[in-house]
Write a protein that holds these residues in place. Structure first.
Motif, PDB file in Angstrom:
ATOM      1  N   GLN A  88       0.811  -1.217   0.000  1.00  0.00           N
ATOM      2  CA  GLN A  88       0.000   0.000   0.000  1.00  0.00           C
ATOM      3  C   GLN A  88       0.849   1.275   0.000  1.00  0.00           C
ATOM      4  OE1 GLN A  88      -2.179   1.003   3.663  1.00  0.00           O
ATOM      5  NE2 GLN A  88      -0.973  -0.537   4.766  1.00  0.00           N
ATOM      6  N   TYR A  89       2.167   1.108   0.028  1.00  0.00           N
ATOM      7  CA  TYR A  89       3.052   2.276   0.023  1.00  0.00           C
ATOM      8  C   TYR A  89       3.752   2.385  -1.331  1.00  0.00           C
ATOM      9  CZ  TYR A  89       2.280   1.503   4.979  1.00  0.00           C
ATOM     10  OH  TYR A  89       1.687   1.297   6.195  1.00  0.00           O
ATOM     11  N   HIS A  90       4.095   3.586  -1.714  1.00  0.00           N
ATOM     12  CA  HIS A  90       4.800   3.793  -2.977  1.00  0.00           C
ATOM     13  C   HIS A  90       5.686   5.023  -2.862  1.00  0.00           C
ATOM     14  CE1 HIS A  90       2.113   7.182  -4.183  1.00  0.00           C
ATOM     15  NE2 HIS A  90       1.257   6.523  -3.418  1.00  0.00           N
ATOM     16  N   ASP A  91       6.643   5.087  -3.745  1.00  0.00           N
ATOM     17  CA  ASP A  91       7.615   6.180  -3.745  1.00  0.00           C
ATOM     18  C   ASP A  91       7.046   7.354  -4.545  1.00  0.00           C
ATOM     19  OD1 ASP A  91       9.755   7.884  -3.883  1.00  0.00           O
ATOM     20  OD2 ASP A  91      11.220   6.342  -4.416  1.00  0.00           O
ATOM     21  N   ALA A  92       6.359   8.262  -3.862  1.00  0.00           N
ATOM     22  CA  ALA A  92       5.708   9.383  -4.534  1.00  0.00           C
ATOM     23  C   ALA A  92       6.721  10.315  -5.186  1.00  0.00           C
ATOM     24  CB  ALA A  92       4.843  10.167  -3.541  1.00  0.00           C
ATOM     25  N   TYR A  93       7.876  10.488  -4.561  1.00  0.00           N
ATOM     26  CA  TYR A  93       8.881  11.395  -5.133  1.00  0.00           C
ATOM     27  C   TYR A  93       9.411  10.844  -6.451  1.00  0.00           C
ATOM     28  CZ  TYR A  93      13.126  14.123  -5.726  1.00  0.00           C
ATOM     29  OH  TYR A  93      14.115  14.919  -6.246  1.00  0.00           O
ATOM     30  N   ARG A  94       9.734   9.523  -6.480  1.00  0.00           N
ATOM     31  CA  ARG A  94      10.250   8.936  -7.703  1.00  0.00           C
ATOM     32  C   ARG A  94       9.216   9.009  -8.822  1.00  0.00           C
ATOM     33  NH1 ARG A  94      10.696   3.048  -7.177  1.00  0.00           N
ATOM     34  NH2 ARG A  94       8.887   2.911  -8.553  1.00  0.00           N
ATOM     35  N   GLU A  95       7.950   8.755  -8.492  1.00  0.00           N
ATOM     36  CA  GLU A  95       6.899   8.824  -9.496  1.00  0.00           C
ATOM     37  C   GLU A  95       6.758  10.239 -10.057  1.00  0.00           C
ATOM     38  OE1 GLU A  95       3.495   7.343  -7.488  1.00  0.00           O
ATOM     39  OE2 GLU A  95       4.170   5.250  -7.498  1.00  0.00           O
ATOM     40  N   ALA A  96       6.869  11.239  -9.181  1.00  0.00           N
ATOM     41  CA  ALA A  96       6.781  12.626  -9.639  1.00  0.00           C
ATOM     42  C   ALA A  96       7.980  12.981 -10.514  1.00  0.00           C
ATOM     43  CB  ALA A  96       6.699  13.568  -8.439  1.00  0.00           C
ATOM     44  N   LEU A  97       9.152  12.465 -10.135  1.00  0.00           N
ATOM     45  CA  LEU A  97      10.357  12.731 -10.913  1.00  0.00           C
ATOM     46  C   LEU A  97      10.260  12.073 -12.285  1.00  0.00           C
ATOM     47  CD1 LEU A  97      13.120  14.064 -10.881  1.00  0.00           C
ATOM     48  CD2 LEU A  97      14.058  11.986  -9.843  1.00  0.00           C
ATOM     49  N   GLU A  98       9.733  10.856 -12.333  1.00  0.00           N
ATOM     50  CA  GLU A  98       9.521  10.188 -13.620  1.00  0.00           C
ATOM     51  C   GLU A  98       8.559  10.995 -14.497  1.00  0.00           C
ATOM     52  OE1 GLU A  98       8.153   6.260 -12.895  1.00  0.00           O
ATOM     53  OE2 GLU A  98      10.069   5.532 -12.132  1.00  0.00           O
ATOM     54  N   ALA A  99       7.532  11.583 -13.863  1.00  0.00           N
ATOM     55  CA  ALA A  99       6.562  12.384 -14.617  1.00  0.00           C
ATOM     56  C   ALA A  99       7.229  13.618 -15.215  1.00  0.00           C
ATOM     57  CB  ALA A  99       5.405  12.790 -13.711  1.00  0.00           C
ATOM     58  N   VAL A 100       8.154  14.223 -14.474  1.00  0.00           N
ATOM     59  CA  VAL A 100       8.873  15.397 -14.983  1.00  0.00           C
ATOM     60  C   VAL A 100       9.705  15.008 -16.200  1.00  0.00           C
ATOM     61  CG1 VAL A 100      10.695  17.056 -14.460  1.00  0.00           C
ATOM     62  CG2 VAL A 100       8.925  16.604 -12.768  1.00  0.00           C
ATOM     63  N   VAL A 101      10.429  13.883 -16.085  1.00  0.00           N
ATOM     64  CA  VAL A 101      11.255  13.427 -17.211  1.00  0.00           C
ATOM     65  C   VAL A 101      10.374  13.071 -18.403  1.00  0.00           C
ATOM     66  CG1 VAL A 101      12.874  11.656 -17.977  1.00  0.00           C
ATOM     67  CG2 VAL A 101      13.064  12.594 -15.664  1.00  0.00           C
ATOM     68  N   ARG A 102       9.258  12.384 -18.132  1.00  0.00           N
ATOM     69  CA  ARG A 102       8.346  11.977 -19.203  1.00  0.00           C
ATOM     70  C   ARG A 102       7.779  13.194 -19.937  1.00  0.00           C
ATOM     71  NH1 ARG A 102       5.135   9.424 -16.198  1.00  0.00           N
ATOM     72  NH2 ARG A 102       6.256   7.449 -16.249  1.00  0.00           N
ATOM     73  N   ALA A 103       7.437  14.239 -19.175  1.00  0.00           N
ATOM     74  CA  ALA A 103       6.882  15.446 -19.781  1.00  0.00           C
ATOM     75  C   ALA A 103       7.903  16.116 -20.696  1.00  0.00           C
ATOM     76  CB  ALA A 103       6.418  16.412 -18.696  1.00  0.00           C
ATOM     77  N   LYS A 104       9.166  16.118 -20.271  1.00  0.00           N
ATOM     78  CA  LYS A 104      10.203  16.720 -21.107  1.00  0.00           C
ATOM     79  C   LYS A 104      10.420  15.916 -22.383  1.00  0.00           C
ATOM     80  CE  LYS A 104      12.918  19.382 -17.774  1.00  0.00           C
ATOM     81  NZ  LYS A 104      13.007  20.603 -18.599  1.00  0.00           N
ATOM     82  N   VAL A 105      10.343  14.579 -22.248  1.00  0.00           N
ATOM     83  CA  VAL A 105      10.500  13.730 -23.422  1.00  0.00           C
ATOM     84  C   VAL A 105       9.358  13.958 -24.401  1.00  0.00           C
ATOM     85  CG1 VAL A 105      10.487  11.338 -24.235  1.00  0.00           C
ATOM     86  CG2 VAL A 105      11.854  11.967 -22.235  1.00  0.00           C
ATOM     87  N   GLU A 106       8.140  13.949 -23.884  1.00  0.00           N
ATOM     88  CA  GLU A 106       6.967  14.135 -24.748  1.00  0.00           C
ATOM     89  C   GLU A 106       6.948  15.517 -25.385  1.00  0.00           C
ATOM     90  OE1 GLU A 106       3.791  13.255 -22.110  1.00  0.00           O
ATOM     91  OE2 GLU A 106       4.016  11.075 -22.268  1.00  0.00           O
ATOM     92  N   GLY A 107       7.513  16.511 -24.693  1.00  0.00           N
ATOM     93  CA  GLY A 107       7.578  17.853 -25.255  1.00  0.00           C
ATOM     94  C   GLY A 107       8.820  18.081 -26.094  1.00  0.00           C
ATOM     95  N   ASN A 108       9.581  16.979 -26.336  1.00  0.00           N
ATOM     96  CA  ASN A 108      10.810  17.043 -27.123  1.00  0.00           C
ATOM     97  C   ASN A 108      11.819  18.013 -26.520  1.00  0.00           C
ATOM     98  OD1 ASN A 108      12.359  16.020 -29.210  1.00  0.00           O
ATOM     99  ND2 ASN A 108      11.828  17.671 -30.622  1.00  0.00           N
ATOM    100  N   ASP A 109      11.760  18.172 -25.199  1.00  0.00           N
ATOM    101  CA  ASP A 109      12.703  19.049 -24.501  1.00  0.00           C
ATOM    102  C   ASP A 109      13.922  18.230 -24.105  1.00  0.00           C
ATOM    103  OD1 ASP A 109      13.957  21.048 -23.155  1.00  0.00           O
ATOM    104  OD2 ASP A 109      12.561  21.121 -21.456  1.00  0.00           O
ATOM    105  N   ILE A 110      14.655  17.746 -25.135  1.00  0.00           N
ATOM    106  CA  ILE A 110      15.829  16.915 -24.909  1.00  0.00           C
ATOM    107  C   ILE A 110      17.001  17.512 -25.662  1.00  0.00           C
ATOM    108  CG2 ILE A 110      14.521  14.791 -24.503  1.00  0.00           C
ATOM    109  CD1 ILE A 110      15.012  14.003 -27.363  1.00  0.00           C
ATOM    110  N   VAL A 111      18.199  17.120 -25.271  1.00  0.00           N
ATOM    111  CA  VAL A 111      19.420  17.657 -25.872  1.00  0.00           C
ATOM    112  C   VAL A 111      20.230  16.496 -26.440  1.00  0.00           C
ATOM    113  CG1 VAL A 111      21.568  18.899 -25.449  1.00  0.00           C
ATOM    114  CG2 VAL A 111      19.479  19.577 -24.247  1.00  0.00           C
ATOM    115  N   ARG A 112      20.639  16.601 -27.682  1.00  0.00           N
ATOM    116  CA  ARG A 112      21.538  15.622 -28.293  1.00  0.00           C
ATOM    117  C   ARG A 112      22.909  16.272 -28.421  1.00  0.00           C
ATOM    118  NH1 ARG A 112      20.418  11.845 -31.969  1.00  0.00           N
ATOM    119  NH2 ARG A 112      18.791  11.282 -30.488  1.00  0.00           N
ATOM    120  N   PRO A 113      23.883  15.879 -27.553  1.00  0.00           N
ATOM    121  CA  PRO A 113      25.213  16.457 -27.660  1.00  0.00           C
ATOM    122  C   PRO A 113      25.786  16.260 -29.056  1.00  0.00           C
ATOM    123  CG  PRO A 113      24.994  15.230 -25.622  1.00  0.00           C
ATOM    124  CD  PRO A 113      23.776  14.941 -26.438  1.00  0.00           C
TER     125      PRO A 113
END
Length: 287
Positions: free
Chosen positions: A206-231
């Protein structure tokens, strides 16, 4: 799961061949240190502080620094001569009440799996250990370091918990422990009543890592918005070290980005072919 060690549990004259598997894992998002302006990875290199030259890993040794600043350099031969009698053996020293092995000593947990030849002995030891209500205190060597350990049963499997040595557990030295603090009986009863009211069975699901899930959502949003950098100069690589769901998202996004770039390149090529040729100037014609 991949086994990390193979050996045997031994107690008395009983020897049970087993393999060890890591029982836990850290589910976190792995970050790399990068250059903020272009996303290129930051490299850390080994340099000798004396001559300033880069040192290959093969030339790196273990050193023990003395208070004078002098260094004792240990070679592989020095370490090979150290006694590690438990290198391939989980040696049971004795059995103890489970409550006496306090949680603060726990370091890392492993599952043991019996080899086919040792299944019957394994099951016998498991049943006897579980019925006793005790833990087996043992020694084992993992990664060239001997550790104290405890064997106990969890979900039908004998687990090995490596333990900290007594001198690795700090003593709680706080000033308030020497103070005379009065606790009234009525306050103690109310606190006990509150504990009783809030008591329920522990269900880890019944417990989950809310911080990790929120962090994954931030990364996912950047990916979906094409906010990525290709060196610059870096080919697309398959992401690794990320949670499975995020890995699939990133892999799909890389494919989409590559597909988009290829499509754009084809469109640009087609446009160039459709453009009418520029008329030659009089100077070019006369030339």
């Amino acid at each position: 799961m991949r086994s990390i060690w193979a050996g045997a549990i031994s107690f008395g004259l009983v020897v049970i061949p087993v393999k060890l598997y890591a029982a836990t894992e850290q589910r976190d998002i792995a970050f790399r240190q990068v250059h903020r302006k272009d996303g290129a990875r930051i490299q850390f290199r080994r340099f000798c502080t004396l001559d300033g030259e880069e040192v290959p890993y093969s030339d790196v040794a273990k050193g023990y620094e003395l208070p004078t600043g002098d260094m004792v350099v240990l070679t592989d031969e020095d370490l090979a001569d150290l006694p590690l009698v438990t290198a391939h053996r989980i040696e049971v020293l004795h059995f103890a009440p489970s409550a006496q092995v306090e949680p603060i000593y726990a370091a890392k947990s492993y599952y043991t799996e019996p080899e086919p030849a040792g299944v019957r002995a394994y099951v016998l030891f498991r049943e006897a250990l579980e019925d006793s209500g005790k833990v087996a205190v043992a020694k084992v060597a993992l990664r060239q370091r001997e550790a104290l350990a405890a064997l106990r049963v969890r979900e039908g499997v004998i687990t090995l918990e490596t333990l900290l040595w007594p001198d690795e557990v700090r003593k709680p030295d706080f000033a308030f422990l020497d103070d005379e603090i009065e606790v009234r009986s009525q306050e103690l009863k109310m606190a006990a009543s509150l504990i009783d009211t809030m008591t329920e069975d522990f269900d880890p699901d019944q417990y989950h890592d809310a911080y990790r899930e929120a962090l994954e959502a931030v990364v996912r949003a950047k990916v979906e918005g094409n906010d990525i950098v290709r060196p610059a100069g870096l080919d697309a690589a398959v992401p690794k070290g990320q949670p499975a769901d995020l890995t699939e998202i990133l892999r799909a996004s890389v494919a989409a980005v590559k597909s988009g770039r290829d499509s754009a390149a084809q469109d640009d090529g087609a446009k160039d072919e459709e453009k009418p040729a520029k008329p030659r100037t009089r100077r070019q014609a006369s030339a």
